[in-house]
Design a protein around this motif. Structure first.
Motif, PDB file in Angstrom:
ATOM      1  N   VAL A  18      63.019 -16.638   3.862  1.00  8.58           N
ATOM      2  CA  VAL A  18      64.098 -15.567   3.944  1.00  8.58           C
ATOM      3  C   VAL A  18      63.802 -14.389   4.203  1.00  8.58           C
ATOM      4  CG1 VAL A  18      66.427 -15.157   2.895  1.00  8.58           C
ATOM      5  CG2 VAL A  18      65.496 -17.447   2.482  1.00  8.58           C
ATOM      6  N   LEU A  19      64.245 -13.934   5.252  1.00 10.95           N
ATOM      7  CA  LEU A  19      64.300 -12.410   5.545  1.00 10.95           C
ATOM      8  C   LEU A  19      65.462 -11.565   5.157  1.00 10.95           C
ATOM      9  CD1 LEU A  19      61.565 -13.391   6.968  1.00 10.95           C
ATOM     10  CD2 LEU A  19      62.128 -12.070   8.954  1.00 10.95           C
ATOM     11  N   ALA A  20      65.652 -10.600   4.441  1.00  6.72           N
ATOM     12  CA  ALA A  20      66.561 -10.065   4.007  1.00  6.72           C
ATOM     13  C   ALA A  20      66.460  -8.480   3.772  1.00  6.72           C
ATOM     14  CB  ALA A  20      67.319 -10.533   2.665  1.00  6.72           C
ATOM     15  N   SER A  21      67.618  -7.708   3.981  1.00 11.84           N
ATOM     16  CA  SER A  21      67.450  -6.076   3.910  1.00 11.84           C
ATOM     17  C   SER A  21      68.347  -5.747   2.713  1.00 11.84           C
ATOM     18  CB  SER A  21      67.757  -5.508   5.097  1.00 11.84           C
ATOM     19  OG  SER A  21      67.051  -5.972   6.311  1.00 11.84           O
ATOM     20  N   VAL A  66      62.407 -22.311  -1.215  1.00  9.58           N
ATOM     21  CA  VAL A  66      62.360 -21.007  -0.756  1.00  9.58           C
ATOM     22  C   VAL A  66      60.944 -20.522  -1.024  1.00  9.58           C
ATOM     23  CG1 VAL A  66      62.951 -18.576  -0.571  1.00  9.58           C
ATOM     24  CG2 VAL A  66      64.664 -20.522  -0.728  1.00  9.58           C
ATOM     25  N   GLY A  67      59.873 -20.431  -0.085  1.00 10.68           N
ATOM     26  CA  GLY A  67      58.723 -20.339  -0.298  1.00 10.68           C
ATOM     27  C   GLY A  67      58.301 -18.573  -0.467  1.00 10.68           C
ATOM     28  N   VAL A  68      59.041 -17.821   0.272  1.00 12.28           N
ATOM     29  CA  VAL A  68      58.786 -16.586   0.205  1.00 12.28           C
ATOM     30  C   VAL A  68      60.366 -16.056   0.693  1.00 12.28           C
ATOM     31  CG1 VAL A  68      57.927 -16.390   2.810  1.00 12.28           C
ATOM     32  CG2 VAL A  68      57.375 -14.399   0.850  1.00 12.28           C
ATOM     33  N   ASN A  71      60.913 -15.955  -9.795  1.00 15.47           N
ATOM     34  CA  ASN A  71      59.641 -16.758  -9.605  1.00 15.47           C
ATOM     35  C   ASN A  71      59.406 -17.152  -8.161  1.00 15.47           C
ATOM     36  OD1 ASN A  71      58.605 -15.849 -12.301  1.00 15.47           O
ATOM     37  ND2 ASN A  71      59.447 -17.742 -13.089  1.00 15.47           N
ATOM     38  N   ILE A  72      60.091 -16.644  -7.146  1.00 20.80           N
ATOM     39  CA  ILE A  72      59.895 -16.651  -5.563  1.00 20.80           C
ATOM     40  C   ILE A  72      59.117 -15.619  -5.207  1.00 20.80           C
ATOM     41  CG2 ILE A  72      60.944 -17.039  -3.541  1.00 20.80           C
ATOM     42  CD1 ILE A  72      63.366 -18.404  -5.242  1.00 20.80           C
ATOM     43  N   ALA A  73      57.907 -15.938  -4.526  1.00 20.30           N
ATOM     44  CA  ALA A  73      57.486 -14.647  -3.780  1.00 20.30           C
ATOM     45  C   ALA A  73      58.103 -13.901  -3.275  1.00 20.30           C
ATOM     46  CB  ALA A  73      56.131 -15.403  -2.914  1.00 20.30           C
ATOM     47  N   ALA A  74      58.135 -12.492  -3.339  1.00 27.59           N
ATOM     48  CA  ALA A  74      58.821 -11.695  -3.164  1.00 27.59           C
ATOM     49  C   ALA A  74      57.974 -10.432  -2.314  1.00 27.59           C
ATOM     50  CB  ALA A  74      59.742 -10.858  -4.177  1.00 27.59           C
ATOM     51  N   VAL A  75      58.188 -10.171  -1.169  1.00 28.59           N
ATOM     52  CA  VAL A  75      57.282  -9.228  -0.320  1.00 28.59           C
ATOM     53  C   VAL A  75      58.112  -8.244   0.454  1.00 28.59           C
ATOM     54  CG1 VAL A  75      55.276  -9.521   1.487  1.00 28.59           C
ATOM     55  CG2 VAL A  75      55.685 -11.395  -0.205  1.00 28.59           C
ATOM     56  N   CYS A  76      57.525  -7.265   0.221  1.00 27.12           N
ATOM     57  CA  CYS A  76      57.980  -6.113   1.037  1.00 27.12           C
ATOM     58  C   CYS A  76      57.201  -5.955   2.216  1.00 27.12           C
ATOM     59  CB  CYS A  76      58.388  -4.827   0.299  1.00 27.12           C
ATOM     60  SG  CYS A  76      59.072  -3.376   1.511  1.00 27.12           S
ATOM     61  N   VAL A  77      57.584  -5.815   3.416  1.00 24.43           N
ATOM     62  CA  VAL A  77      56.895  -5.378   4.867  1.00 24.43           C
ATOM     63  C   VAL A  77      57.531  -4.380   5.311  1.00 24.43           C
ATOM     64  CG1 VAL A  77      55.841  -6.130   6.990  1.00 24.43           C
ATOM     65  CG2 VAL A  77      56.100  -7.665   4.931  1.00 24.43           C
ATOM     66  N   LEU A 122      54.692 -15.240   6.716  1.00 23.88           N
ATOM     67  CA  LEU A 122      55.388 -16.575   6.681  1.00 23.88           C
ATOM     68  C   LEU A 122      54.426 -17.680   6.837  1.00 23.88           C
ATOM     69  CD1 LEU A 122      58.217 -15.334   9.323  1.00 23.88           C
ATOM     70  CD2 LEU A 122      58.433 -16.086   6.999  1.00 23.88           C
ATOM     71  N   GLN A 123      53.252 -17.553   7.572  1.00 16.51           N
ATOM     72  CA  GLN A 123      52.166 -18.548   7.563  1.00 16.51           C
ATOM     73  C   GLN A 123      51.570 -18.607   6.312  1.00 16.51           C
ATOM     74  OE1 GLN A 123      49.981 -16.773  10.950  1.00 16.51           O
ATOM     75  NE2 GLN A 123      51.065 -17.962  12.562  1.00 16.51           N
ATOM     76  N   LEU A 124      51.396 -17.589   5.521  1.00 18.15           N
ATOM     77  CA  LEU A 124      50.485 -17.601   4.201  1.00 18.15           C
ATOM     78  C   LEU A 124      51.431 -18.585   3.583  1.00 18.15           C
ATOM     79  CD1 LEU A 124      48.466 -16.418   2.322  1.00 18.15           C
ATOM     80  CD2 LEU A 124      50.185 -14.541   1.756  1.00 18.15           C
ATOM     81  N   TYR A 125      52.481 -18.517   3.344  1.00 15.93           N
ATOM     82  CA  TYR A 125      53.375 -19.375   2.478  1.00 15.93           C
ATOM     83  C   TYR A 125      53.914 -20.869   3.205  1.00 15.93           C
ATOM     84  CZ  TYR A 125      53.300 -15.370  -0.675  1.00 15.93           C
ATOM     85  OH  TYR A 125      52.934 -14.762  -1.515  1.00 15.93           O
ATOM     86  N   LYS A 126      53.494 -20.883   4.310  1.00 17.76           N
ATOM     87  CA  LYS A 126      53.616 -22.144   5.293  1.00 17.76           C
ATOM     88  C   LYS A 126      55.081 -22.632   5.503  1.00 17.76           C
ATOM     89  CE  LYS A 126      49.168 -24.457   3.279  1.00 17.76           C
ATOM     90  NZ  LYS A 126      48.707 -23.067   3.167  1.00 17.76           N
TER      91      LYS A 126
END
Length: 205
Positions: free
Chosen positions: A9-12, A34-36, A54-60, A79-83
């Motif tokens: 999921v991509l969110a702002s 939801v993987g990430v 406890n879902i992976a939360a990543v800021c790019v 996205l690939q890292l979390y398949k």
């Protein structure tokens, strides 16, 4: 047993559509995980929602990258890292280039607060009011290389009231977004969406 479909999921922003998707997964309506959750904004509440569960939360952060492609490469890497199997745009306020779209062909969904093709882009609710539309709504669509131009999966109309403001209309549309976005994802997970040109057909179970 088949591996569950993994959503990225991509969110702002707030992450309210993210929450509706998580609720549908938790209730058993959607057989996916939801993987990430990825945001381009470090302060986005969507990241907090994910981390709290406890879902992976990543800021790019776009500011950290010299070019759009460098930024998108970083998104794709996560996205690939979390398949991730299906990319979900949930209030992600960045236009994605053909480079990103081609990495996940027909596997990126977006929700937009109008009945596309009417009122694409920003401030769709205000556009509808200024135009004098009597009905607006929301659209779930696959993402292509244009702005809000991809094949339409589901739509839900919302009446425009005489005393509506952009905020009041947006709030009523958002309620419907929370209904149809999980529904569209459910159909994808069940393998019931068949794309023929621009036409998305819903297959019976």
């Amino acid at each position: 047993m088949a591996k569950p479909i993994v959503l990225g999921v991509l969110a702002s922003g707030r992450g309210s559509n993210l929450q509706s998707i998580l609720d549908a997964i938790n209730s058993g309506e959607i057989s996916a995980e939801v993987g990430v959750v990825i945001s381009d904004k470090p302060e986005a509440n969507a990241l907090k929602r994910a981390a709290d569960l406890n879902i992976a939360a990543v800021c790019v952060d776009r500011k950290q990258y010299k070019s759009q492609q460098d930024f998108e490469q970083a998104l794709i890497k996560q996205l690939q890292l979390y398949k991730v199997d299906l990319v979900i745009l949930a209030g992600f306020m960045r236009i994605l280039s053909s480079y990103f779209v081609n990495a996940y062909p027909n596997k990126i969904m977006n929700i937009h607060p109008s009945l596309l093709p009417a009122f694409p882009g920003k401030n769709a609710q205000q556009q509808a009011l200024l135009y004098g539309a009597k009905v607006s709504g929301c659209t779930v669509h696959f993402v292509d290389e244009g702005m809000d131009t991809g094949p339409i999966i589901l739509q839900q109309p919302v009446p425009v009231l005489a005393d509506d403001t952009p905020e009041s209309l947006a709030a009523r549309i958002l309620q419907q977004e929370h209904m149809i976005y999980p529904q569209a994802i459910k159909f994808f997970v069940e393998g019931r969406l068949q794309l023929e040109g621009r036409l998305v057909k819903l297959l019976s179970k």
